[in-house]
Design a protein around this motif. Structure first.
Motif, PDB file in Angstrom:
ATOM      1  N   LYS A   1       0.808  -1.224   0.000  1.00 57.37           N
ATOM      2  CA  LYS A   1       0.000   0.000   0.000  1.00 57.37           C
ATOM      3  C   LYS A   1       0.843   1.277   0.000  1.00 57.37           C
ATOM      4  N   VAL A   2       2.165   1.144  -0.026  1.00 56.54           N
ATOM      5  CA  VAL A   2       3.030   2.315   0.075  1.00 56.54           C
ATOM      6  C   VAL A   2       3.126   3.034  -1.269  1.00 56.54           C
ATOM      7  N   PRO A   3       2.797   4.320  -1.345  1.00 58.51           N
ATOM      8  CA  PRO A   3       2.877   5.060  -2.605  1.00 58.51           C
ATOM      9  C   PRO A   3       4.300   5.094  -3.149  1.00 58.51           C
ATOM     10  N   GLY A   4       4.425   4.843  -4.452  1.00 56.08           N
ATOM     11  CA  GLY A   4       5.716   4.947  -5.117  1.00 56.08           C
ATOM     12  C   GLY A   4       6.617   3.743  -4.988  1.00 56.08           C
ATOM     13  N   LEU A   5       6.178   2.731  -4.240  1.00 56.74           N
ATOM     14  CA  LEU A   5       6.998   1.535  -4.062  1.00 56.74           C
ATOM     15  C   LEU A   5       6.666   0.537  -5.160  1.00 56.74           C
TER      16      LEU A   5
ATOM     17  N   TRP B   1      11.944   2.117  -6.017  1.00 57.19           N
ATOM     18  CA  TRP B   1      11.053   3.265  -5.878  1.00 57.19           C
ATOM     19  C   TRP B   1      10.867   4.008  -7.194  1.00 57.19           C
ATOM     20  N   ASP B   2       9.683   4.649  -7.333  1.00 60.19           N
ATOM     21  CA  ASP B   2       9.432   5.509  -8.489  1.00 60.19           C
ATOM     22  C   ASP B   2      10.349   6.720  -8.481  1.00 60.19           C
ATOM     23  N   ASN B   3      10.602   7.249  -7.280  1.00 58.01           N
ATOM     24  CA  ASN B   3      11.440   8.447  -7.174  1.00 58.01           C
ATOM     25  C   ASN B   3      11.990   8.561  -5.753  1.00 58.01           C
ATOM     26  N   ALA B   4      12.981   9.430  -5.604  1.00 56.55           N
ATOM     27  CA  ALA B   4      13.644   9.593  -4.315  1.00 56.55           C
ATOM     28  C   ALA B   4      12.716  10.184  -3.261  1.00 56.55           C
ATOM     29  N   ALA B   5      11.775  11.018  -3.678  1.00 56.19           N
ATOM     30  CA  ALA B   5      10.874  11.650  -2.713  1.00 56.19           C
ATOM     31  C   ALA B   5       9.992  10.614  -2.023  1.00 56.19           C
ATOM     32  N   ASP B   6       9.459   9.658  -2.788  1.00 54.11           N
ATOM     33  CA  ASP B   6       8.635   8.608  -2.188  1.00 54.11           C
ATOM     34  C   ASP B   6       9.451   7.756  -1.217  1.00 54.11           C
ATOM     35  N   ALA B   7      10.692   7.479  -1.597  1.00 53.63           N
ATOM     36  CA  ALA B   7      11.549   6.691  -0.712  1.00 53.63           C
ATOM     37  C   ALA B   7      11.816   7.438   0.589  1.00 53.63           C
ATOM     38  N   SER B   8      12.147   8.704   0.484  1.00 55.17           N
ATOM     39  CA  SER B   8      12.434   9.501   1.679  1.00 55.17           C
ATOM     40  C   SER B   8      11.227   9.585   2.599  1.00 55.17           C
ATOM     41  N   HIS B   9      10.052   9.769   2.013  1.00 59.74           N
ATOM     42  CA  HIS B   9       8.833   9.869   2.809  1.00 59.74           C
ATOM     43  C   HIS B   9       8.599   8.575   3.593  1.00 59.74           C
ATOM     44  N   PHE B  10       8.832   7.431   2.955  1.00 55.42           N
ATOM     45  CA  PHE B  10       8.634   6.150   3.629  1.00 55.42           C
ATOM     46  C   PHE B  10       9.597   6.005   4.798  1.00 55.42           C
ATOM     47  N   PHE B  11      10.884   6.218   4.559  1.00 59.83           N
ATOM     48  CA  PHE B  11      11.878   5.978   5.599  1.00 59.83           C
ATOM     49  C   PHE B  11      11.797   6.994   6.733  1.00 59.83           C
TER      50      PHE B  11
ATOM     51  N   ARG C   1       8.756   8.661   7.612  1.00 60.71           N
ATOM     52  CA  ARG C   1       7.440   8.829   8.236  1.00 60.71           C
ATOM     53  C   ARG C   1       6.589   7.575   8.351  1.00 60.71           C
ATOM     54  N   ASN C   2       6.920   6.507   7.670  1.00 63.04           N
ATOM     55  CA  ASN C   2       6.056   5.330   7.686  1.00 63.04           C
ATOM     56  C   ASN C   2       6.038   4.683   9.073  1.00 63.04           C
ATOM     57  N   GLU C   3       4.851   4.469   9.618  1.00 62.60           N
ATOM     58  CA  GLU C   3       4.731   3.964  10.980  1.00 62.60           C
ATOM     59  C   GLU C   3       5.240   2.528  11.105  1.00 62.60           C
ATOM     60  N   HIS C   4       5.086   1.730  10.054  1.00 66.96           N
ATOM     61  CA  HIS C   4       5.543   0.344  10.130  1.00 66.96           C
ATOM     62  C   HIS C   4       7.064   0.271  10.059  1.00 66.96           C
ATOM     63  N   TRP C   5       7.671   1.121   9.235  1.00 62.61           N
ATOM     64  CA  TRP C   5       9.123   1.169   9.217  1.00 62.61           C
ATOM     65  C   TRP C   5       9.659   1.694  10.553  1.00 62.61           C
ATOM     66  N   ARG C   6       8.945   2.641  11.136  1.00 63.17           N
ATOM     67  CA  ARG C   6       9.359   3.179  12.440  1.00 63.17           C
ATOM     68  C   ARG C   6       9.347   2.078  13.498  1.00 63.17           C
ATOM     69  N   ALA C   7       8.395   1.152  13.395  1.00 65.27           N
ATOM     70  CA  ALA C   7       8.346   0.040  14.349  1.00 65.27           C
ATOM     71  C   ALA C   7       9.581  -0.852  14.209  1.00 65.27           C
TER      72      ALA C   7
END
Length: 212
Positions: A10-14, A41-51, A53-59
């Motif tokens: 469900k992650v945008p750009g992945l 990733w589609d682009n660097a911005a989507d990757a940065s946003h995931f790493f 802000r993503n709550e599952h990655w934060r876990a």
């Protein structure tokens, strides 16, 4: 590890992602303390946003005492992973001979050929770990025994090619490649090479290739 794939879907750009376990010394003994995420990733911005802000990655971060991340640019990718080539980008200029590179190999091993595969692993893994220019390497896997991958980081493209094609290891390396074809070890395989754009974090207490 079990629940993360459905969140990643469900992650945008992945575009493509795999959660990977690891083994000790490229072998069958699992290492339950070390895991990997391979993501396209589609682009660097989507990757940065995931790493960031993503709550599952934060876990994952909260459960880890060490993290190492590399930003990679595909230079070459042939073969298939789950029926697709996630690194099939337009041709790019190759990395300069002295520039660092990363290499990913993966294969789906036919169950009836798995014993021959694993018998061939120890001498090859010992050779690569002693290769000049190798900065870090790890054996990874999607599934135990039959879906395996390796990731290696090299100080330069020239030193990586010297290991792969040089006379010192040529016989052992070429013999294993020859056997994979003759004996049909794999139902699917892939090789990919990347230019290393940036790295951050630590791997065994240090960053094996600190780039800025």
């Amino acid at each position: 590890m079990g629940t993360m794939p459905r969140h990643l879907a469900k992650v945008p750009g992945l575009r493509f992602a795999k959660m990977l376990g690891s083994g000790f010394d490229f072998g069958l003994k699992p290492n339950f303390a070390r895991y990997g995420l391979m993501a396209v990733w589609d682009n660097a911005a989507d990757a940065s946003h995931f790493f960031e802000r993503n709550e599952h990655w934060r876990a994952f971060q909260e459960r880890s005492h060490e993290l190492w991340t590399a930003d990679l640019l595909p230079l070459q990718g042939h073969g298939l992973w789950d029926g697709t080539n996630p690194f099939d980008y337009a041709p790019r200029a190759d990395a300069p001979a002295e520039a660092p590179v990363a290499v990913l190999t993966r294969a789906s091993i036919r169950l009836l050929r798995s014993w021959n595969f694993w018998r061939a692993v120890p001498p090859v893994s010992r050779a690569v770990q002693q290769a000049p220019g190798l900065l870090a390497a790890i054996g990874l896997g999607e599934l135990p025994v039959i879906r395996q991958a390796t990731f290696s980081l090299w100080r330069s493209a020239a030193e990586m090619r010297q290991y792969a094609y040089g006379q010192q290891h040529e016989g052992r390396h070429k013999e294993v490649i020859k056997r994979t074809r003759q004996e049909g070890w794999y139902s699917e395989e892939m090789f990919a090479r990347f230019r290393v754009l940036a790295t951050r974090g630590t791997w065994d207490g240090k960053n094996p290739l600190l780039l800025t």
